[in-house]
Design a protein around this motif. Structure first.
Motif, PDB file in Angstrom:
ATOM      1  N   MET A   1      49.883 -14.201  28.160  1.00 24.38           N
ATOM      2  CA  MET A   1      49.900 -13.879  26.739  1.00 24.38           C
ATOM      3  C   MET A   1      48.839 -12.825  26.464  1.00 24.38           C
ATOM      4  SD  MET A   1      49.781 -16.587  23.693  1.00 24.38           S
ATOM      5  CE  MET A   1      48.560 -16.388  22.455  1.00 24.38           C
ATOM      6  N   THR A   2      49.228 -11.742  25.827  1.00 25.38           N
ATOM      7  CA  THR A   2      48.269 -10.683  25.518  1.00 25.38           C
ATOM      8  C   THR A   2      47.884 -10.758  24.049  1.00 25.38           C
ATOM      9  OG1 THR A   2      50.027  -9.126  25.003  1.00 25.38           O
ATOM     10  CG2 THR A   2      49.241  -9.150  27.276  1.00 25.38           C
ATOM     11  N   SER A   3      46.650 -10.397  23.787  1.00 21.67           N
ATOM     12  CA  SER A   3      46.193 -10.383  22.392  1.00 21.67           C
ATOM     13  C   SER A   3      46.518  -9.024  21.790  1.00 21.67           C
ATOM     14  CB  SER A   3      44.692 -10.648  22.338  1.00 21.67           C
ATOM     15  OG  SER A   3      43.996  -9.643  23.025  1.00 21.67           O
ATOM     16  N   PRO A   4      46.677  -8.980  20.473  1.00 21.16           N
ATOM     17  CA  PRO A   4      46.972  -7.688  19.828  1.00 21.16           C
ATOM     18  C   PRO A   4      45.824  -6.706  20.062  1.00 21.16           C
ATOM     19  CG  PRO A   4      46.977  -9.504  18.228  1.00 21.16           C
ATOM     20  CD  PRO A   4      46.594 -10.062  19.548  1.00 21.16           C
ATOM     21  N   THR A   5      46.176  -5.447  20.139  1.00 19.23           N
ATOM     22  CA  THR A   5      45.169  -4.409  20.337  1.00 19.23           C
ATOM     23  C   THR A   5      44.380  -4.220  19.047  1.00 19.23           C
ATOM     24  OG1 THR A   5      46.630  -3.285  21.884  1.00 19.23           O
ATOM     25  CG2 THR A   5      44.829  -1.993  20.974  1.00 19.23           C
ATOM     26  N   TYR A   6      43.081  -4.201  19.173  1.00 14.73           N
ATOM     27  CA  TYR A   6      42.210  -3.991  18.024  1.00 14.73           C
ATOM     28  C   TYR A   6      42.281  -2.536  17.593  1.00 14.73           C
ATOM     29  CZ  TYR A   6      38.004  -3.356  15.260  1.00 14.73           C
ATOM     30  OH  TYR A   6      37.132  -3.040  14.259  1.00 14.73           O
ATOM     31  N   GLN A   7      42.437  -2.305  16.307  1.00  6.35           N
ATOM     32  CA  GLN A   7      42.410  -0.951  15.770  1.00  6.35           C
ATOM     33  C   GLN A   7      41.213  -0.843  14.841  1.00  6.35           C
ATOM     34  OE1 GLN A   7      46.369  -0.319  14.023  1.00  6.35           O
ATOM     35  NE2 GLN A   7      46.596   1.260  15.576  1.00  6.35           N
ATOM     36  N   GLN A   8      40.303   0.046  15.167  1.00  2.00           N
ATOM     37  CA  GLN A   8      39.148   0.263  14.321  1.00  2.00           C
ATOM     38  C   GLN A   8      39.603   0.911  13.018  1.00  2.00           C
ATOM     39  OE1 GLN A   8      36.098   2.870  15.933  1.00  2.00           O
ATOM     40  NE2 GLN A   8      34.545   1.550  15.015  1.00  2.00           N
ATOM     41  N   MET A   9      38.977   0.490  11.931  1.00  2.60           N
ATOM     42  CA  MET A   9      39.338   1.016  10.620  1.00  2.60           C
ATOM     43  C   MET A   9      38.189   1.825  10.052  1.00  2.60           C
ATOM     44  SD  MET A   9      41.186  -2.283   8.865  1.00  2.60           S
ATOM     45  CE  MET A   9      41.688  -1.353   7.409  1.00  2.60           C
ATOM     46  N   ILE A  10      38.503   2.663   9.076  1.00  2.00           N
ATOM     47  CA  ILE A  10      37.470   3.381   8.341  1.00  2.00           C
ATOM     48  C   ILE A  10      37.651   3.057   6.861  1.00  2.00           C
ATOM     49  CG2 ILE A  10      38.828   5.500   8.214  1.00  2.00           C
ATOM     50  CD1 ILE A  10      36.099   7.006   8.278  1.00  2.00           C
ATOM     51  N   PHE A  11      36.534   2.762   6.220  1.00  7.36           N
ATOM     52  CA  PHE A  11      36.487   2.520   4.783  1.00  7.36           C
ATOM     53  C   PHE A  11      35.590   3.596   4.194  1.00  7.36           C
ATOM     54  CE2 PHE A  11      37.450  -1.472   6.769  1.00  7.36           C
ATOM     55  CZ  PHE A  11      38.389  -2.064   5.930  1.00  7.36           C
ATOM     56  N   VAL A  12      36.174   4.516   3.461  1.00  9.86           N
ATOM     57  CA  VAL A  12      35.424   5.592   2.832  1.00  9.86           C
ATOM     58  C   VAL A  12      35.078   5.127   1.421  1.00  9.86           C
ATOM     59  CG1 VAL A  12      35.498   7.998   2.089  1.00  9.86           C
ATOM     60  CG2 VAL A  12      36.694   7.300   4.175  1.00  9.86           C
ATOM     61  N   ASN A  13      33.783   4.985   1.144  1.00  8.43           N
ATOM     62  CA  ASN A  13      33.326   4.527  -0.165  1.00  8.43           C
ATOM     63  C   ASN A  13      32.973   5.739  -1.016  1.00  8.43           C
ATOM     64  OD1 ASN A  13      32.910   1.391   0.094  1.00  8.43           O
ATOM     65  ND2 ASN A  13      32.303   2.323   2.031  1.00  8.43           N
ATOM     66  N   ASP A  49      47.291   2.030   7.640  1.00  6.90           N
ATOM     67  CA  ASP A  49      46.882   0.728   8.190  1.00  6.90           C
ATOM     68  C   ASP A  49      45.420   0.705   8.610  1.00  6.90           C
ATOM     69  OD1 ASP A  49      49.447  -0.217   7.842  1.00  6.90           O
ATOM     70  OD2 ASP A  49      50.031   0.045   9.937  1.00  6.90           O
ATOM     71  N   THR A  50      44.848   1.870   8.858  1.00  2.00           N
ATOM     72  CA  THR A  50      43.470   1.918   9.356  1.00  2.00           C
ATOM     73  C   THR A  50      42.522   2.737   8.484  1.00  2.00           C
ATOM     74  OG1 THR A  50      44.018   3.790  10.782  1.00  2.00           O
ATOM     75  CG2 THR A  50      44.190   1.579  11.767  1.00  2.00           C
ATOM     76  N   ILE A  51      43.006   3.241   7.354  1.00  2.00           N
ATOM     77  CA  ILE A  51      42.167   4.058   6.468  1.00  2.00           C
ATOM     78  C   ILE A  51      42.247   3.509   5.047  1.00  2.00           C
ATOM     79  CG2 ILE A  51      41.688   6.352   5.547  1.00  2.00           C
ATOM     80  CD1 ILE A  51      43.296   7.487   7.955  1.00  2.00           C
ATOM     81  N   VAL A  52      41.085   3.193   4.486  1.00  2.00           N
ATOM     82  CA  VAL A  52      41.011   2.684   3.121  1.00  2.00           C
ATOM     83  C   VAL A  52      39.930   3.463   2.378  1.00  2.00           C
ATOM     84  CG1 VAL A  52      40.502   0.666   1.683  1.00  2.00           C
ATOM     85  CG2 VAL A  52      41.717   0.368   3.857  1.00  2.00           C
ATOM     86  N   ALA A  53      40.265   3.935   1.179  1.00  2.00           N
ATOM     87  CA  ALA A  53      39.260   4.550   0.315  1.00  2.00           C
ATOM     88  C   ALA A  53      38.846   3.507  -0.712  1.00  2.00           C
ATOM     89  CB  ALA A  53      39.808   5.787  -0.371  1.00  2.00           C
ATOM     90  N   MET A  54      37.568   3.192  -0.741  1.00  2.00           N
ATOM     91  CA  MET A  54      37.038   2.262  -1.727  1.00  2.00           C
ATOM     92  C   MET A  54      36.451   3.080  -2.867  1.00  2.00           C
ATOM     93  SD  MET A  54      37.730  -0.783  -0.663  1.00  2.00           S
ATOM     94  CE  MET A  54      36.813  -1.650  -1.941  1.00  2.00           C
ATOM     95  N   LEU A  55      37.092   3.003  -4.021  1.00  2.00           N
ATOM     96  CA  LEU A  55      36.621   3.700  -5.205  1.00  2.00           C
ATOM     97  C   LEU A  55      35.689   2.747  -5.944  1.00  2.00           C
ATOM     98  CD1 LEU A  55      40.084   5.062  -6.409  1.00  2.00           C
ATOM     99  CD2 LEU A  55      38.470   6.128  -4.808  1.00  2.00           C
TER     100      LEU A  55
END
Length: 139
Positions: A1-13, A49-55
């Motif tokens: 059983m393989t675990s899901p691949t981790y995807q690093q995210m960026i949160f731009v504030n 899925d990996t990019i979020v802008a925090m306003l």
């Protein structure tokens, strides 16, 4: 059983002057607001899925730093660059941003293998949208 691949995210504030106006601006670009991480002080704009802008309201933003909050209409502290899947998608996103109240920033860059345009959002933060020919990237 393989675990899901981790995807690093960026949160731009980003500090914003008018949270409701900024939310409207980014939804007019086609992005969604994640209500789970949004309230009267902040809005979570899902770009991918990996990019979020925090306003963040300036009052809330100031709780994360001891530094003065820059006026992005007068000072550049960061350039936010997003990739696009085609030249047409570059134009589509930048044209939507301008129609929603953003302003053009800089000249169109057309190098054949790379094409880009940029805009400033309602608070002066500069967003660059760039397409690169996949054949050039792989080669």
């Amino acid at each position: 059983m393989t675990s899901p691949t981790y995807q690093q995210m960026i949160f731009v504030n980003l500090a914003v002057n008018d949270l409701d106006a900024s939310k409207k601006f980014f939804t007019e670009l086609g992005y969604s607001i994640n209500p789970q991480f949004s309230d009267d002080n902040a809005a979570s704009v899902v770009i991918s899925d990996t990019i979020v802008a925090m306003l963040l309201t300036k009052a809330f933003y100031s709780t994360f730093t001891k530094k003065e909050i820059a006026d992005a209409t007068k000072t550049s502290g960061v350039l936010i660059a997003l990739s696009a899947e085609s030249r047409a998608k570059v134009d589509e996103l930048v044209d939507k941003a301008i129609a929603a109240g953003g302003t053009p920033a800089g000249e169109t860059q057309d190098h054949g293998f790379m094409y880009g345009r940029s805009f400033d959002d309602l608070d002066g933060h500069t967003w660059e949208v760039v397409w690169m020919d996949p054949a050039t990237i792989q080669g």
